[in-house]
Design a protein around this motif. Structure first.
Motif, short mmCIF file in Angstrom:
data_model
loop_
_atom_site.label_atom_id
_atom_site.label_comp_id
_atom_site.label_asym_id
_atom_site.label_seq_id
_atom_site.Cartn_x
_atom_site.Cartn_y
_atom_site.Cartn_z
N GLU A 146 -3.32 7.12 -13.20
CA GLU A 146 -4.07 7.60 -12.04
C GLU A 146 -5.46 6.98 -11.99
OE1 GLU A 146 -3.03 9.55 -14.49
OE2 GLU A 146 -4.78 10.61 -15.34
N ARG A 179 -4.95 3.15 -11.01
CA ARG A 179 -4.58 3.00 -9.60
C ARG A 179 -5.78 3.07 -8.68
NH1 ARG A 179 -0.13 2.33 -7.07
NH2 ARG A 179 0.11 3.05 -4.92
N LEU A 223 -3.49 8.89 -1.50
CA LEU A 223 -2.90 9.52 -2.68
C LEU A 223 -2.82 11.04 -2.51
CD1 LEU A 223 -4.70 7.51 -5.51
CD2 LEU A 223 -2.53 7.03 -4.38
N THR A 281 -5.19 13.26 -2.47
CA THR A 281 -6.00 13.78 -3.57
C THR A 281 -7.40 14.01 -3.04
OG1 THR A 281 -4.74 12.35 -5.07
CG2 THR A 281 -6.81 13.20 -5.89
#
Lengths: 246, 206
Positions: free
Chosen positions: B152, B155, B174, B176
């Protein structure tokens, strides 16, 4: 105080994104401003920047084409040639932030360095900025007069300027195309309110120097047109190159 | 392959120019010396294009970016400040900025790559000098260190640095929170830093 603290915390948290250039413009600017005031963030940012620097050098090697090098060097060489027309002692200062054409107007206070830099900055559009190219006590003062190439496609690849030195003048060109078929280039001098008069021999060079028989009078303009071989008594076409009034 | 023209004006044969350090070449470039610029180009165009290609994914765009960057360097060579790092770092920073601008102007998102995989062309330039060999090894090792990061973190860093995405875009992609994205960027960079330092330390001892 708590506002400053909040700002600091926000900036600190954003430093990773900042060095990765992942902040939208306004945030990027805000963090940059904060860095000017905050040593803690500055120190942290510079450490994180080292990692970003390592990232920049990490991609797998891919070789650029030879053509790229040729394209870059063609432009660089053209600009260098015209820069050197200002004299080998001409120096370059940091380029001005904005390439504005208002730099075209003669500014007697320009130093050789600033003049040559303005020259370099103005080259992109095929227009060369007026400079006051005084290159040193032992050489006669010479200056460059801005010249505009009126054809946009040609202007993208070629450059021109007129150098005036003492009582002599010459046209400097780089990267011109060949004249149209069965034509040659011809130089003209045009004083305000008068018709252009032929000035010197005709020429067909793409890059180089063409002597002008005399220095320029005040307000005089140098023009280049394409004419039949042997030249014409008066221009038969609109000019390809026109200088600013001397 | 062409070599820099011998410069009559300055009487400095090409052999001498190639022996100069980047910083010295920069001050010659400041004086408008095209042959000095050519040496700088030769030294750094490969790494520059590699970065631009990694980011843009297409040769023509990458070449445009590289060309823009080098012309900007030629025209404002005086802006290089040795206190801020090596000439190479400075050059790559300019290339990176230009590539980000190009990516953000271009609405075709699928050009941007999250990872290094799938780049078919690997034109391995011959390593001519020890410096180049060392640089190549460092590049390889940074890539492998990135690979060792928690996915994570790796990325978001790659999407940002090589993909040119902003944290807002990454958060959306994502699904997020932005705060989490920023946090992963920072953690990932800090982890990279400590692993790179550890690698350098162990190399110094070996």
């Amino acid at each position: 105080m708590s506002q400053d603290r909040a700002l600091h915390d926000q900036c600190f948290d954003a430093l990773g994104a900042y060095v990765l250039r992942a902040l939208p413009d306004e945030e990027h600017v805000a963090v940059e401003r904060h860095l000017e005031d905050c040593a803690v963030c500055r120190r942290d940012a510079s450490e994180l920047q080292l990692v970003a620097d390592a990232l920049s050098a990490s991609p797998s090697p891919v070789e650029p084409s030879r053509a790229l090098r040729d394209r870059v060097m063609a432009v660089v060489q053209a600009e260098a040639d015209v820069l050197h027309a200002a004299g080998p002692a001409a120096d370059r200062a940091p380029a001005p932030r904005r390439r504005r054409m208002r730099a075209l107007f003669p500014r007697p206070a320009l130093t050789a360095g600033a003049a040559a830099a303005a020259l370099a900055a103005g080259l992109a559009g095929g227009i060369i900025v007026v400079g006051d190219g005084d290159s040193g006590p032992s050489r006669p003062a010479s200056r460059l007069v801005a010249a505009r190439i009126t054809d946009r496609d040609i202007a993208a690849r070629a450059h021109a300027a007129v150098r005036v030195s003492g009582n002599r003048a010459s046209l400097l060109v780089h990267g011109l195309p060949d004249p149209p078929s069965r034509r040659v280039y011809q130089l003209w001098l045009k004083e305000p309110g008068r018709s252009p008069v032929p000035a010197g021999a005709t020429f067909a060079i793409r890059s180089g120097t063409v002597e002008i028989p005399r220095s320029l009078h005040g307000g005089e303009v140098v023009m280049v047109t394409s004419e039949p071989p042997g030249g014409s008594p008066a221009p038969t076409r609109p000019p390809l190159i026109v200088t600013r009034p001397a | 392959m062409g070599r820099p023209r011998i410069s009559d004006r300055h009487g400095q044969p090409e052999a001498d120019l190639r022996a100069l350090a980047d910083e010295e070449l920069m001050s010659l470039i400041r004086r408008g010396q095209a042959d000095a610029f050519e040496v700088v180009y030769e030294r750094h165009a490969g790494a520059s294009f590699s970065l631009a290609y990694r980011m843009c994914g297409a040769r023509t765009t990458a070449e445009d970016v590289t060309q823009e960057a080098f012309l900007a360097i030629w025209r404002s060579g005086a802006r290089y400040d040795a206190a801020r790092g090596s000439v190479r770092t400075w050059v790559l920073g300019i290339v990176h900025n230009r590539a980000i601008d190009a990516l953000r102007r271009n609405v075709v998102h699928d050009r941007r790559r999250a990872s290094d995989e799938g780049i078919e062309e690997r034109f391995e330039a011959a390593d001519r000098t020890e410096v180049e060999v060392a640089r190549r090894q460092q590049a390889d090792s940074v890539r492998s260190i990135i690979g060792e990061l928690p996915p994570e973190q790796s990325r978001v860093i790659q999407l940002a640095y090589f993909g040119g995405f902003t944290h807002t875009e990454i958060a959306r992609m994502l699904d997020t929170p932005i705060g989490t994205v920023k946090g992963r960027m920072r953690l990932g960079l800090e982890k990279l830093r400590s692993r790179i330092n550890a690698r350098d330390a162990s190399e110094a001892l070996s």
